[in-house]
Write an enzyme that holds these catalytic residues in place. Structure first.
Site: not given
Ligand code: GLN
Length: 592
Positions: A59, A192, A425, A429, A449, A564, A566
């Site tokens: 792999s 596999d 993200c 936060q 969270e 995100h 990226e």
């Molecule tokens: N844990 C955070 C949430 O659920 C951030 C999630 C993340 O970074 N993708 O909001």
């Protein structure tokens, strides 16, 4: 250098102004010319040709990269392509798998949590991946079992052949009239057990299609035995033998090797594997993954594939890949970026972030040296000794409380020391919680969270679990006891940017669409307090309820984003946030 002709065409079309990032503008013409219509440019509807890509011997041979590079090469000849991944594991999707198991989860615009190879596909072709570009055995079986429960099979005995294989075949054919080439990569390695239904399905699929519409490309390894000074072809022979026993005869063999494979060995592989010598393609290690389209073209991969389809070889337009490779190989400077996260032992967990930073470097003509800093290392200590040597700090996404104290410390360090900061993200936060605690005076600010135990609230929930939000004109609701995989805000959402903010300047547009994957949100009821303390909410969801971006105007470059970015960055079209972040890092590096 960008070719003078395309560059001057561009200048003419932009009213003579030099662009901030000429690479992006020029590349739009070259790499993203895929029309999204189901009509062929010549005016008739066509069905796709299919390339099935399998791997053998070991792999991690770089099947995903080879597939993505082939996609880019076919595109460079003007063909419309789509890439798909068929994964034999039994998870329904990678959404609930640990990043250590599977690497990053790549999210599509339409909200699917998919394999990280889809990220490669998108970065190389510029074609936005969709839900229907990734499937696993788990998903196939769960669909078949749901149907069985509904009685769709009219009481028949349900079997792998034909019920599971038919489901796979239907999946492969989705959207076959939209592109010229559909490239389907089968995950795992030949041999596999889980992979067998997929191999049987692609064998049948090729049989069902007109002759010559499907080809099989197999990637193998030609190991070098230092003791005897020899390259060994036997593992490849065995792997092909196994494939042929299943009924699949490869048309193209891609042989990964660390040493040059001499012609006589190519002939030997061809003879024993029943593949023509000019379709045995050697593949060597490359200085950067962005050399892959050029490197694979040089060894004749695209020519071999077209030949296997009986198509004529033309001339691909590879200018943009030459430009990208040149910028990667000849940077004019370098910057150091710390990525302060919790899954730092496995780089694949942040694959798209790593690539997007490289793209930011390509756009600014610098090399980006990334160091992975485990946020747990300075939970109890001063972060300065760990972070002082960097030109910029990025805190990426993540789940759960572990490591978050360190992330907040990194955000605070960047804020106070005026080091460029990008929080993605969870990284956004934690920057908000830090600002709430240390700028707005909410000492026990935190995220819901991390407050699991009912009745024992440890934090004031500046970041809270949102249970209802709007998507267009629909209201989406979720409850705490929904499936783990189904409770997130997933996929593309629009945001409106604040006029005159730094973020508006970075994007150059008043509204954006970006991909999300999270459960928790910044609570807007804290907006006034936080803005008074210097943290501005510079982008909101169109209904004005969800903060999407925060920034500190009184800082060289401090931005947190709930989404995100990226995931949408490309080597030939760096995401504006990463381009801006690396530019800020370059400015920072000049200060020291
Ligand atoms: N844990 C955070 C949430 O659920 C951030 C999630 C993340 O970074 N993708 O909001």
């Amino acid at each position: 250098m960008i070719g003078p002709a395309i560059y001057s065409n561009f200048l003419a079309s932009s009213g003579g102004r030099a662009p901030a990032n000429p690479l992006r503008v020029v590349s739009r013409g070259l790499c993203q010319r895929q029309p999204d219509t189901a009509r062929h440019p010549r005016g008739y509807s066509v069905m796709a040709r299919f390339v099935f890509i399998t791997g053998g011997v070991v792999s991690s041979l770089g099947k995903g990269l080879a597939s993505a590079a082939l996609g880019a090469l076919l595109q460079a000849r003007g063909h419309r392509v789509r890439l798909r991944k068929l994964d034999p594991y039994l998870n329904v999707d990678p959404g609930t798998m640990s990043p250590y198991e599977h690497g990053e989860v790549f999210v599509t615009d339409d909200g699917a949590e998919t394999d990280l190879d889809l990220g490669h596909y998108e970065r190389f072709t510029g074609v936005a991946a969709r839900k229907t570009d990734s499937v696993s055995s788990g998903r196939i079986y769960s669909t078949v079992l749901e149907r069985e429960r509904r009685g769709d099979y009219l009481g028949k005995t349900i079997q792998v052949i034909p019920h599971v294989t038919n489901e796979i075949k239907d999946f492969i054919a989705i959207g076959e009239d939209e592109v010229d080439f559909m490239l389907c990569e089968i995950g795992g390695t030949i041999g596999d057990i889980e992979g067998l239904p997929f191999l049987e399905a692609i064998r049948q699929f090729a049989q069902d299609k007109p002759r010559g519409d499907c080809i099989f490309m197999h990637l193998t390894l030609i190991p070098y035995l230092a003791a005897s000074g020899e390259l060994k072809t036997k593992p490849t022979q065995h792997s092909v033998k196994e494939l042929r026993a299943i009924g699949i005869a490869p048309d193209v063999l891609v042989c990964r090797a660390e040493q040059i494979i001499p012609d006589d060995q190519i002939e030997k592989i061809a003879l024993h594997c029943n593949v023509r010598p000019d379709r045995v393609i050697p593949a060597y290690d490359m200085p950067s993954i962005y050399n892959a389209p050029l490197a694979y073209h040089d060894v004749g991969l695209d020519r071999a594939v077209l030949d296997a389809f009986g198509m004529q070889d033309g001339h691909p337009d590879l200018r943009i890949w030459r430009e990208v490779a040149d910028r990667v190989e000849h940077p004019e400077g370098e910057v150091r970026v710390a990525v302060v996260g919790k899954y730092t032992q496995l780089e694949d967990a942040y694959k798209s972030i790593r690539e997007a930073l490289t793209h930011g470097g390509i756009a600014n003509r610098v090399r980006v040296n990334v160091e992975w800093v485990d946020s747990e290392t300075f939970e109890e200590q001063d972060p300065a000794p760990h972070l002082e040597r960097f030109d910029a700090i990025l805190v990426p996404g993540g789940f759960g409380e572990r490591g978050t104290t360190g992330m907040m410390k990194a955000a605070r360090f960047a804020r106070e020391r005026e080091v460029p900061y990008l929080g993605i993200c969870l990284g956004m936060q934690m920057a908000v919680v830090d600002a709430a605690r240390h700028l707005a005076g909410i000492a026990d600010a935190g995220s819901e969270e991390f407050d699991h135990e009912a009745g024992k609230r440890r934090f004031e929930p500046v970041i809270y679990h949102m249970k209802e939000w709007s998507e267009g004109n629909r209201t989406i609701q979720r409850s705490a006891d929904d499936d783990k995989g189904g409770t997130m805000r997933l996929g593309a959402y629009d945001a409106t940017l604040k006029a005159g903010s730094r973020i508006e300047e970075i994007y150059g547009t008043p509204s954006i669409s970006e991909r999300h994957r999270h459960r928790y949100e910044v609570d807007i009821t804290y907006r006034e307090k936080l803005e008074a303390a210097g943290l501005v909410f510079s982008a909101m969801s169109p209904d004005g309820k969800l903060p999407e971006i925060v920034e500190i105007p009184d800082h060289p470059w401090f931005i947190g984003v709930q989404f995100h970015p990226e995931l949408k960055s490309k080597p030939f079209d760096a995401h504006p946030l990463f381009e801006g972040f690396i530019r800020a890092a370059v400015d920072q590096s000049r200060l020291v």
